[in-house]
Design an enzyme around this catalytic site. Structure first.
Site, PDB file in Angstrom:
ATOM      1  N   MET A 133       0.854  -1.192   0.000  1.00  0.00           N
ATOM      2  CA  MET A 133       0.000   0.000   0.000  1.00  0.00           C
ATOM      3  C   MET A 133       0.892   1.246   0.000  1.00  0.00           C
ATOM      4  SD  MET A 133      -3.437  -0.952   2.018  1.00  0.00           S
ATOM      5  CE  MET A 133      -2.869  -0.639   3.676  1.00  0.00           C
TER       6      MET A 133
ATOM      7  N   HIS B  95       9.124  -3.561   3.632  1.00  0.00           N
ATOM      8  CA  HIS B  95       8.707  -3.774   2.229  1.00  0.00           C
ATOM      9  C   HIS B  95       9.931  -4.073   1.363  1.00  0.00           C
ATOM     10  CE1 HIS B  95       5.458  -0.810   3.531  1.00  0.00           C
ATOM     11  NE2 HIS B  95       4.746  -1.839   3.116  1.00  0.00           N
TER      12      HIS B  95
ATOM     13  N   ARG C 226       2.362   2.708   9.656  1.00  0.00           N
ATOM     14  CA  ARG C 226       1.568   3.421  10.672  1.00  0.00           C
ATOM     15  C   ARG C 226       2.429   3.946  11.827  1.00  0.00           C
ATOM     16  NH1 ARG C 226      -2.431  -0.578   9.008  1.00  0.00           N
ATOM     17  NH2 ARG C 226      -4.237   0.553   8.239  1.00  0.00           N
TER      18      ARG C 226
HETATM   19  O1  PAF Z   1      -0.189  -5.845   3.595  1.00  0.00           O
HETATM   20  C1  PAF Z   1      -0.603  -4.907   2.871  1.00  0.00           C
HETATM   21  O2  PAF Z   1       0.081  -3.893   2.663  1.00  0.00           O
HETATM   22  C2  PAF Z   1      -1.986  -5.014   2.242  1.00  0.00           C
HETATM   23  O3  PAF Z   1      -2.881  -5.645   3.086  1.00  0.00           O
HETATM   24  C3  PAF Z   1      -1.955  -5.694   0.868  1.00  0.00           C
HETATM   25  C4  PAF Z   1      -1.503  -7.125   0.959  1.00  0.00           C
HETATM   26  C5  PAF Z   1      -1.041  -4.927  -0.078  1.00  0.00           C
HETATM   27  C6  PAF Z   1      -3.370  -5.694   0.264  1.00  0.00           C
HETATM   28  O4  PAF Z   1      -3.864  -4.412   0.117  1.00  0.00           O
END
Ligand code: PAF
Length: 278
Positions: free
Chosen positions: A27, A34, A184
């Site tokens: 997201m 990430h 967050r």
């Molecule tokens: O983990 C996340 O960032 C979200 O839940 C995902 C898997 C991208 C789905 O919107």
């Protein structure tokens, strides 16, 4: 690195990318957690596509959709440096066009733990992830263990709907003081940020108890709650010792189990977990 918005553009570029293809769904507002998924994908696949989409259907009415942090230019720089081949940033209309009415639900697993406190959340997650899988057709898709239940639910969906891909779940990345990395965390002011360390400290206390022989689920839950109660800014929503596959709450003597919790620090809802007994 190419950036595309529409599914038509995405498919055109994907057709020319060599396989195996790794997908990292995100997201945005990327952090090291990430990037660790992108690195793993880079190491295991020939091509890597990253999706960035703040999915409205997984946010509850009182949740932080409009406030969710966004910085696409920064995300592109980070992904370029990691060697992602393609970034897909669909619009809401691309994913949920007018008249949209199809949902993917993993019935039981979505009701447990987080699902209990965030009704509809996993329906939004599984629907969007199914659409991301359909659009990109990856060989492997990468998720973080930080969202332990999400990983379990997505594995189930992948198996149940026969998506021909491997779900890879990567370890949680933590700040030096133990706080699990999360977009967050940026909501926390300095006092709250310090208070937030109690989440990992409470998990670590239960892990230590488990490792020194404690097996009673209730005692382990209490250990986490005790540590949480030492931090006045922390308001636990739930503290759980559950089966890591079925997510059912455990009682009595436990072996392999998922310790997890959701804790409010101010208005920020933090989740974290560890699996013990592996
Ligand atoms: O983990 C996340 O960032 C979200 O839940 C995902 C898997 C991208 C789905 O919107």
């Amino acid at each position: 690195m190419k950036v595309v918005t529409t599914i038509a553009e995405l498919r055109k570029i994907l057709a020319a990318l060599p396989k195996p293809l790794g997908l990292v769904p995100t997201m945005g507002y990327l952090h090291e957690g990430h990037l660790s998924l992108v690195r793993r994908a880079r190491g295991e696949c020939v091509s890597v596509v990253v999706s960035i989409f703040v999915n409205p259907t997984q946010f509850g009415e009182n949740e932080d959709l409009s406030a969710y942090p966004r910085d696409l230019d920064r995300d592109f720089d980070l992904l370029g440096a990691e060697g992602a081949d393609l970034v897909w940033t669909p619009t809401q209309e691309e994913i949920y066009p007018v008249g949209y009415q199809t949902w993917v639900t993993v019935e039981n697993l979505s009701q447990m733990l987080e699902g209990h406190h965030r009704p509809g959340h996993f329906r939004g997650v599984t629907t969007v992830v199914a659409k991301l899988f359909n659009a990109t057709q990856p060989d492997k898709a990468y998720f973080g263990q930080k969202d332990a239940q999400q990983a379990v639910v997505i594995r189930r969906m992948t198996e149940d709907l026969n998506f021909p891909l491997e779900v890879v779940v990567c370890p949680t990345l933590r700040e030096p003081d133990g706080l699990a990395m999360s977009s967050r965390n940026t909501y926390l002011d300095p006092k709250q940020r310090q208070a937030a360390t109690v989440v990992y400290r409470s998990l670590a206390a239960a892990v230590q108890a488990f490792e020194t022989g404690e097996r009673d689920a209730e005692v382990l839950r209490n250990r986490m709650s005790e540590v949480l109660s030492t931090e006045p800014l922390a308001e636990p929503q739930y503290v759980s010792v559950a089966n890591p596959e079925t997510l059912e709450e455990l009682n009595g003597s436990v072996e392999r189990s998922l310790f997890s919790m959701a804790v409010y620090v101010g208005k920020t809802r933090l989740i974290d977990n560890v699996v013990v007994g592996d």
